[in-house]
Write a protein that holds these residues in place. Structure first.
Motif, short mmCIF file in Angstrom:
data_model
loop_
_atom_site.label_atom_id
_atom_site.label_comp_id
_atom_site.label_asym_id
_atom_site.label_seq_id
_atom_site.Cartn_x
_atom_site.Cartn_y
_atom_site.Cartn_z
N PHE A 90 15.31 -7.14 3.52
CA PHE A 90 15.01 -8.42 2.62
C PHE A 90 13.06 -8.74 2.35
CE2 PHE A 90 18.51 -8.92 5.21
CZ PHE A 90 19.21 -9.19 4.14
N ARG A 92 10.60 -11.36 1.57
CA ARG A 92 9.71 -12.90 1.06
C ARG A 92 10.09 -13.85 -0.61
NH1 ARG A 92 4.72 -16.00 0.50
NH2 ARG A 92 3.67 -14.31 1.08
N PRO A 93 10.91 -14.96 -0.29
CA PRO A 93 11.17 -15.29 -1.97
C PRO A 93 9.96 -15.67 -2.86
CG PRO A 93 13.02 -16.15 -0.60
CD PRO A 93 11.68 -15.54 0.49
N ARG A 96 7.52 -19.34 -1.43
CA ARG A 96 8.28 -19.76 -0.41
C ARG A 96 6.70 -19.62 0.45
NH1 ARG A 96 12.99 -20.39 3.08
NH2 ARG A 96 11.73 -21.51 5.33
N TRP A 100 10.30 -19.95 8.60
CA TRP A 100 11.62 -19.45 8.08
C TRP A 100 12.27 -20.76 9.22
CZ3 TRP A 100 13.72 -17.83 4.61
CH2 TRP A 100 13.19 -17.08 3.40
N LEU A 237 19.81 -14.90 6.02
CA LEU A 237 19.24 -14.74 4.61
C LEU A 237 19.62 -14.02 3.31
CD1 LEU A 237 16.40 -12.78 6.65
CD2 LEU A 237 16.04 -15.51 5.48
N LEU A 240 21.44 -17.18 1.96
CA LEU A 240 19.94 -18.55 1.63
C LEU A 240 20.72 -19.45 0.65
CD1 LEU A 240 18.23 -19.58 2.74
CD2 LEU A 240 16.37 -17.43 1.59
N SER A 241 20.86 -20.93 0.75
CA SER A 241 21.13 -21.35 -0.65
C SER A 241 19.48 -21.86 -1.87
CB SER A 241 22.09 -22.26 0.19
OG SER A 241 21.61 -23.24 0.89
N ASP A 242 18.79 -21.89 -0.24
CA ASP A 242 17.80 -22.57 -0.75
C ASP A 242 16.42 -21.82 -0.11
OD1 ASP A 242 15.85 -23.71 -1.64
OD2 ASP A 242 16.31 -26.31 -0.99
N PRO A 243 15.96 -21.10 -1.69
CA PRO A 243 14.81 -20.07 -1.27
C PRO A 243 13.46 -20.63 -0.63
CG PRO A 243 16.33 -19.14 -2.79
CD PRO A 243 16.88 -20.52 -2.37
#
Length: 305
Positions: A90, A92-93, A96, A100, A237, A240-243
């Motif tokens: 994974f 980080r978007p 962002r 977390w 993660l 994740l619906s809202d990054p």
């Protein structure tokens, strides 16, 4: 009695507070901050060690303002919550900046804590009663029940509200055995002449019982929680619906364990009045509250030394 640790979540900078590091704002007559009173109460209650969860870029200021003093009083350790500290596979978007959440914060302690531990927010004053009850629960022996055995300090909603705006609280349902059956994270709870209400986006108020139990993120866990958090964070993660804003939150995690019949959470009732610096306008009232506690003999004028 078993050894116990206090974990203090202090990695956040409060956006609603106006950009300052609200956890490091002095509120006591000798420059004490809210964390000082929490650590003092925890030591008095019997906790053996303190772990501060901070951000790496706050480490210098944090050690100067509180850490160096605490190391002389109690065994102290530091864990670092970072946006890029993610499970393998994974990233980080892009863009962002929001942390977390409390689930990741506690996961950061997994290599530092091998004993039962309490978790608190850095910027909340909980009162002495809750520390004693949570410590004694964690240090005691409990009959095996085939589930994880946790606890939570339950505060009365009316004792946890700000005069200066809405707050988020975990509203709790408790069964006749004193176990938590559900926790519902509820945003924008405001003080009203009748007690308390949830303020909707349309401005409408839905009243809530002022004496209903709420979570203030004061939990008592055993180290079993770390495996749950590790597995759950990767799952969170993945879905994740809202990054940009999605958070991995302890109340949601605990609620899931309860619904899956994997954990018992005993609610330990505290009637102490919470206060904290949610908004910068809260600070004068918090300073007054500590002054009143000192005048009443609850704390010394100079807390340490």
């Amino acid at each position: 009695m078993r050894k116990t640790t206090l974990v203090v979540m202090a990695a956040g900078i409060g956006s609603r507070f106006g950009g300052g590091i609200k956890q490091l704002e002095p509120v006591g007559p000798s420059g004490e901050i809210i964390m000082d009173y929490s650590v003092y109460d925890a030591i008095q209650a019997g906790f053996d060690k303190v772990v501060f969860i901070i951000r790496k870029d706050l480490e210098k200021d944090f050690r100067e303002i509180i850490g160096n003093r605490m190391e002389k009083i109690v065994e102290t350790a530091y864990a670092f919550q970072e946006l890029d500290d993610l499970p393998a596979g994974f990233q980080r978007p892009e863009g962002r900046t929001k942390p977390w959440g409390t689930g990741q914060a506690i996961l950061c302690c997994k290599d530092l804590v091998q004993e039962p531990f309490a978790v608190i927010n850095a910027d909340d004053y909980y009162g002495k009663e809750a520390f004693v009850k949570v410590h004694d629960y964690l240090a005691g022996e409990h009959p095996a029940c085939g589930k994880m055995d946790f606890c939570m300090a339950g505060f009365q909603l009316g004792n946890t509200l700000s005069e200066n705006g809405g707050v988020t609280r975990g509203i709790c349902s408790v069964n006749e055995d004193g176990h938590l059956t559900k926790v519902t994270e509820t945003k924008n709870i405001v003080k009203t002449p009748e007690g308390a209400a949830v303020k909707g986006e349309d401005g409408r108020l839905t009243s809530v019982a002022a004496d209903c139990p709420v979570s203030m993120n004061m939990w008592g866990f055993t180290p079993e929680i770390f495996e749950v958090l590790e597995n759950g964070f990767a799952e969170f993660l993945k879905n994740l619906s809202d990054p940009m804003k999605g958070e991995y939150l302890i109340p949601t995690i605990v609620d899931g364990l309860i619904q899956e019949q994997k954990a018992n959470v005993t609610v330990l009732e505290s009637r102490d009045k919470w206060f904290g610096v949610t908004y910068k306008e809260d600070k004068p009232a918090v300073v007054r509250s500590f002054r009143e506690l000192i005048d009443a003999g609850v704390y010394r004028e100079k807390l340490f030394g």
